[in-house]
Design an enzyme around this catalytic site. Structure first.
Site, PDB file in Angstrom:
ATOM      1  N   GLY A 199       0.837  -1.199   0.000  1.00 57.19           N
ATOM      2  CA  GLY A 199       0.000   0.000   0.000  1.00 57.19           C
ATOM      3  C   GLY A 199       0.871   1.247   0.000  1.00 57.19           C
ATOM      4  O   GLY A 199       2.030   1.231  -0.429  1.00 57.19           O
ATOM      5  N   GLY A 200       0.315   2.325   0.542  1.00 54.66           N
ATOM      6  CA  GLY A 200       1.041   3.593   0.578  1.00 54.66           C
ATOM      7  C   GLY A 200       2.351   3.500   1.334  1.00 54.66           C
ATOM      8  O   GLY A 200       3.245   4.337   1.149  1.00 54.66           O
ATOM      9  N   GLY A 234      24.976  12.110 -29.490  1.00 59.31           N
ATOM     10  CA  GLY A 234      24.514  12.827 -28.290  1.00 59.31           C
ATOM     11  C   GLY A 234      24.986  12.133 -27.029  1.00 59.31           C
ATOM     12  O   GLY A 234      25.200  12.775 -25.989  1.00 59.31           O
ATOM     13  N   ALA A 235      25.180  10.798 -27.111  1.00 60.05           N
ATOM     14  CA  ALA A 235      25.616  10.049 -25.930  1.00 60.05           C
ATOM     15  C   ALA A 235      27.014  10.483 -25.502  1.00 60.05           C
ATOM     16  O   ALA A 235      27.360  10.424 -24.319  1.00 60.05           O
ATOM     17  CB  ALA A 235      25.570   8.558 -26.211  1.00 60.05           C
TER      18      ALA A 235
HETATM   19  C1  HXC Z   1      -3.490  -4.471  12.255  1.00 60.01           C
HETATM   20  C2  HXC Z   1      -2.485  -6.349  11.433  1.00 60.01           C
HETATM   21  C3  HXC Z   1      -2.269  -5.719  10.201  1.00 60.01           C
HETATM   22  C4  HXC Z   1      -2.714  -4.372  10.058  1.00 60.01           C
HETATM   23  C5  HXC Z   1      -1.468  -7.683  10.073  1.00 60.01           C
HETATM   24  N1  HXC Z   1      -1.970  -7.570  11.305  1.00 60.01           N
HETATM   25  N2  HXC Z   1      -1.644  -6.573   9.376  1.00 60.01           N
HETATM   26  N3  HXC Z   1      -3.086  -5.743  12.456  1.00 60.01           N
HETATM   27  N4  HXC Z   1      -3.315  -3.795  11.114  1.00 60.01           N
HETATM   28  N5  HXC Z   1      -2.523  -3.696   8.909  1.00 60.01           N
HETATM   29  C6  HXC Z   1      -1.973  -8.576  12.356  1.00 60.01           C
HETATM   30  C7  HXC Z   1      -2.843  -9.752  12.019  1.00 60.01           C
HETATM   31  O1  HXC Z   1      -4.169  -9.504  12.413  1.00 60.01           O
HETATM   32  C8  HXC Z   1      -2.205 -10.846  12.854  1.00 60.01           C
HETATM   33  O2  HXC Z   1      -2.627 -10.715  14.187  1.00 60.01           O
HETATM   34  C9  HXC Z   1      -0.746 -10.488  12.825  1.00 60.01           C
HETATM   35  O3  HXC Z   1      -0.672  -9.105  12.465  1.00 60.01           O
HETATM   36  C10 HXC Z   1       0.047 -11.281  11.823  1.00 60.01           C
HETATM   37  O4  HXC Z   1      -0.623 -11.237  10.602  1.00 60.01           O
HETATM   38  P1  HXC Z   1      -0.937 -12.552   9.751  1.00 60.01           P
HETATM   39  O5  HXC Z   1      -2.004 -12.207   8.789  1.00 60.01           O
HETATM   40  O6  HXC Z   1      -1.165 -13.705  10.647  1.00 60.01           O
HETATM   41  O7  HXC Z   1       0.459 -12.766   9.032  1.00 60.01           O
HETATM   42  P2  HXC Z   1       0.740 -13.304   7.574  1.00 60.01           P
HETATM   43  O8  HXC Z   1      -0.083 -14.525   7.310  1.00 60.01           O
HETATM   44  O9  HXC Z   1       2.216 -13.414   7.461  1.00 60.01           O
HETATM   45  O10 HXC Z   1       0.229 -12.161   6.583  1.00 60.01           O
HETATM   46  C11 HXC Z   1       0.839 -10.928   6.587  1.00 60.01           C
HETATM   47  C12 HXC Z   1      -0.020  -9.920   5.758  1.00 60.01           C
HETATM   48  C13 HXC Z   1      -1.456  -9.894   6.289  1.00 60.01           C
HETATM   49  C14 HXC Z   1       0.002 -10.351   4.298  1.00 60.01           C
HETATM   50  C15 HXC Z   1       0.682  -8.565   5.878  1.00 60.01           C
HETATM   51  O11 HXC Z   1      -1.417  -9.754   7.692  1.00 60.01           O
HETATM   52  C16 HXC Z   1      -2.270  -8.800   5.701  1.00 60.01           C
HETATM   53  O12 HXC Z   1      -2.751  -8.895   4.571  1.00 60.01           O
HETATM   54  N6  HXC Z   1      -2.456  -7.745   6.492  1.00 60.01           N
HETATM   55  C17 HXC Z   1      -3.268  -6.607   6.099  1.00 60.01           C
HETATM   56  C18 HXC Z   1      -2.540  -5.782   5.109  1.00 60.01           C
HETATM   57  C19 HXC Z   1      -3.310  -4.536   4.768  1.00 60.01           C
HETATM   58  O13 HXC Z   1      -4.317  -4.598   4.098  1.00 60.01           O
HETATM   59  N7  HXC Z   1      -2.846  -3.440   5.351  1.00 60.01           N
HETATM   60  C20 HXC Z   1      -3.428  -2.156   5.134  1.00 60.01           C
HETATM   61  C21 HXC Z   1      -2.889  -1.725   3.793  1.00 60.01           C
HETATM   62  S1  HXC Z   1      -3.367  -0.124   3.402  1.00 60.01           S
HETATM   63  P3  HXC Z   1      -2.910 -11.994  15.102  1.00 60.01           P
HETATM   64  O14 HXC Z   1      -3.329 -11.394  16.408  1.00 60.01           O
HETATM   65  O15 HXC Z   1      -3.980 -12.778  14.421  1.00 60.01           O
HETATM   66  O16 HXC Z   1      -1.606 -12.728  15.162  1.00 60.01           O
HETATM   67  C22 HXC Z   1      -2.109   0.738   3.939  1.00 60.01           C
HETATM   68  C23 HXC Z   1      -2.267   2.160   3.601  1.00 60.01           C
HETATM   69  C24 HXC Z   1      -1.054   2.912   3.921  1.00 60.01           C
HETATM   70  O17 HXC Z   1      -1.200   0.315   4.500  1.00 60.01           O
HETATM   71  C25 HXC Z   1      -1.316   4.290   3.420  1.00 60.01           C
HETATM   72  C26 HXC Z   1      -0.146   5.165   3.572  1.00 60.01           C
HETATM   73  C27 HXC Z   1      -0.394   6.471   2.884  1.00 60.01           C
END
Ligand code: HXC
Length: 514
Positions: free
Chosen positions: A170-171, A404-405
């Site tokens: 993401g961001g 040019g290079a």
């Molecule tokens: C809160 C999160 C989290 C998040 C993971 N966890 N991502 N908690 N916010 N963004 C937590 C999970 O709930 C889990 O908790 C633990 O971290 C480990 O995650 P798993 O899913 O078990 O790990 P894994 O299977 O390795 O997968 C990793 C992952 C997945 C692919 C990153 O967790 C995932 O898809 N997370 C969400 C990603 C996402 O959509 N993020 C927001 C993106 S938007 P428990 O307690 O169950 O162990 C963004 C915008 C930024 O980031 C903008 C900036 C301008």
């Protein structure tokens, strides 16, 4: 109060809160990843790391978060030394809420970055995060933006290095993208703006995380990553090596390693250029022959391989090298190689790292693909980057410098300080064959034997231009040197330019062709 809290940390239960607990740590290890604290431990000189904000906790009360408190809130931040130099570091802790970024997590990173700017020392970010802390909503997004702003303000002030050692999606990708160098760990890291599920929904493409944004995709296809590492330890070692070529900040020069000048002739350089000017040769052999032994650290080795860029040492001095690579597409300049080299030149110029440019370039790559992908704008990036650079700049033309290079590749005309050429250099508008076909077209067409005539004219043109002496007669080349004498000459020239002072016209900032 702090004392009391620190004493409490002796309590085993509280200690476990420094990280997301043993099972999560074990899961991290099972994936082949080190934990945040292990990474910091191996990065920093032993015993030098001082943690800042170890007791910080998040402030969220939604979704039962008030019951889930982990000290440090998913990021280890602090300072210490690497090879004796002050370095600021943050390491995201995937064992705590997936290393996700909360408001307080972001505040900790910002504090480190502010300190790094104020005290003039590099920042190293070890990224391993699920992105924005979903439970926090816009406060997390604001935290990201606070970091992006600091990345931008710190750009060109202190070196910033990002290692991607897990997810970065993401961001969140835009913080590393603004920093100077990105390293990625093979198989355990990925970076993308939108993940495979969104890609499937929007474009119907089926792609895995690894294919979409793994280390190999970004080191070969997109060029987003500069260096790939086999595993976490390899990544940490490469960060240490990379940082060794850089100064602490833009006001300083990289510390010179001790070196005693000795017999600096390198006979192996005499045999590299092939007899035929159309035959390729390995430019990295030229680099290795010139620089201090085993000192070359290549950046972007698997991307736009028609140009080679990287750091090295010459008589102990840190230098940046930009070199055309005849082994790949005859060393032609194209969109990707221009962007790759321009970014590198700008980094070196930011941080007072002198530039050595090795030239063997037949020109710019022709074709619709290149024109429609803006070779005009992208080629101009490299031209702009060299023209604007005020660090000591030395060019050595080994063979072709066409069209040019020739101008773009750090020619005298755009501000290079010293321009050398080997006797094998060919400095001309184009190759002898192409040139003869154009300017002697009529004569060749009317000849009894056009083929013979073309050969004759080609030889005539080559005789006039396929050498460095015309350019040397005009002063565009300062000296024609023997290949074996290159290292000695370059050591002396860089020493002579050591105290170069050059100023650009007063302006807010230029408007480079982005
Ligand atoms: C809160 C999160 C989290 C998040 C993971 N966890 N991502 N908690 N916010 N963004 C937590 C999970 O709930 C889990 O908790 C633990 O971290 C480990 O995650 P798993 O899913 O078990 O790990 P894994 O299977 O390795 O997968 C990793 C992952 C997945 C692919 C990153 O967790 C995932 O898809 N997370 C969400 C990603 C996402 O959509 N993020 C927001 C993106 S938007 P428990 O307690 O169950 O162990 C963004 C915008 C930024 O980031 C903008 C900036 C301008």
């Amino acid at each position: 109060m702090l004392e009391k809290n620190l004493n409490k940390l002796q309590d085993k239960k509280l200690k476990a809160l420094l990280g997301g607990g043993e099972s999560r740590i074990a899961k991290q290890h099972q994936k082949g990843k080190l934990t945040a604290r292990e990474r910091v431990h191996f990065l920093m000189d032993e015993g030098s790391f001082e943690e800042i904000g170890m007791l910080v906790t998040h402030r969220t009360t939604d979704f039962g978060m008030e019951k889930q408190i982990f000290l440090g809130d998913g990021v280890v931040t602090g300072y210490g030394t690497v090879d004796g130099r002050l370095i600021y570091v943050f390491a995201q802790d995937f064992t705590v809420f997936g290393g996700s970024l909360s408001e307080t997590h972001a505040e900790k990173i910002c504090k480190i970055m502010d300190l790094a700017m104020q005290n003039g020392a590099p920042v190293i970010g070890l990224n391993d995060s699920g992105g924005a802390r979903i439970q926090e909503g816009v406060r997390s997004l604001g935290g990201y933006a606070d970091i992006f702003l600091r990345n931008t303000l710190a750009s060109g002030v202190v070196p910033q290095i990002s290692a991607i050692m897990g997810p970065c999606a993401g961001g969140a990708v835009y913080s590393p993208a603004i920093t100077d160098f990105i390293l990625m760990v093979q198989d355990t890291s990925y970076m993308f703006v939108t993940g495979p599920n969104v890609v499937k929904t929007v474009t119907n493409e089926e792609v895995s995380s690894e294919e979409l944004g793994g280390a190999s995709a970004h080191s070969t296809k997109s060029g987003v990553t500069h260096v790939t590492a086999a595993n976490d330890m390899d990544c940490i070692n490469k960060i240490k090596q990379l940082i060794s070529y850089m100064p602490q900040n833009c006001e300083e020069k990289t510390k010179r390693l001790p070196y005693e000048i000795g017999e600096e002739y390198r006979e192996q350089l005499s045999d590299i250029i092939p007899d035929s000017s159309n035959q390729p040769y390995e430019m990295k052999e030229v680099i290795e022959g010139i620089v201090d032994e085993a000192s070359f650290f290549e950046i972007h080795p698997d991307y736009a391989e028609n140009i080679v860029v990287g750091f090295a040492r010459l008589a102990g001095r840190s230098i940046g090298i930009v070199a055309n690579q005849p082994m790949n597409m005859a060393g032609v300049l194209d969109v990707n190689s221009s962007k790759k080299a321009a970014r590198f030149v700008r980094f070196c110029d930011c941080f007072n790292i002198p530039l050595l440019v090795l030239v063997d370039v037949p020109g710019f790559l022709p074709g619709t693909d290149q024109e429609w992908n803006a070779i005009i704008t992208n080629g101009a990036k490299l031209l702009y980057a060299f023209s604007e650079a005020t660090v000591p700049r030395i060019t050595l033309i080994t063979r072709k410098a066409y069209g040019g290079a020739y101008d773009v590749m750090n020619s005298k005309h755009i501000g290079a300080d010293m321009n050398f050429a080997w006797p094998s250099a060919e400095i001309a508008v184009m190759g002898a064959k192409g040139a003869s076909e154009i300017i002697f077209r009529k004569e060749i067409k009317e000849a009894a034997n056009p083929e013979e005539k073309l050969k004759e004219k080609e030889a005539e043109y080559a005789d006039k231009f396929a050498h460095p002496y015309r350019a040397a007669a005009r002063g565009f080349i300062d000296e024609v040197i023997l290949p074996k004498d290159s290292r000695r000459k370059l050591i002396k020239a860089f020493a002579m330019l050591e105290n170069k002072v050059a100023k650009l016209p007063k302006k807010k900032h230029g408007n480079m062709p982005l």
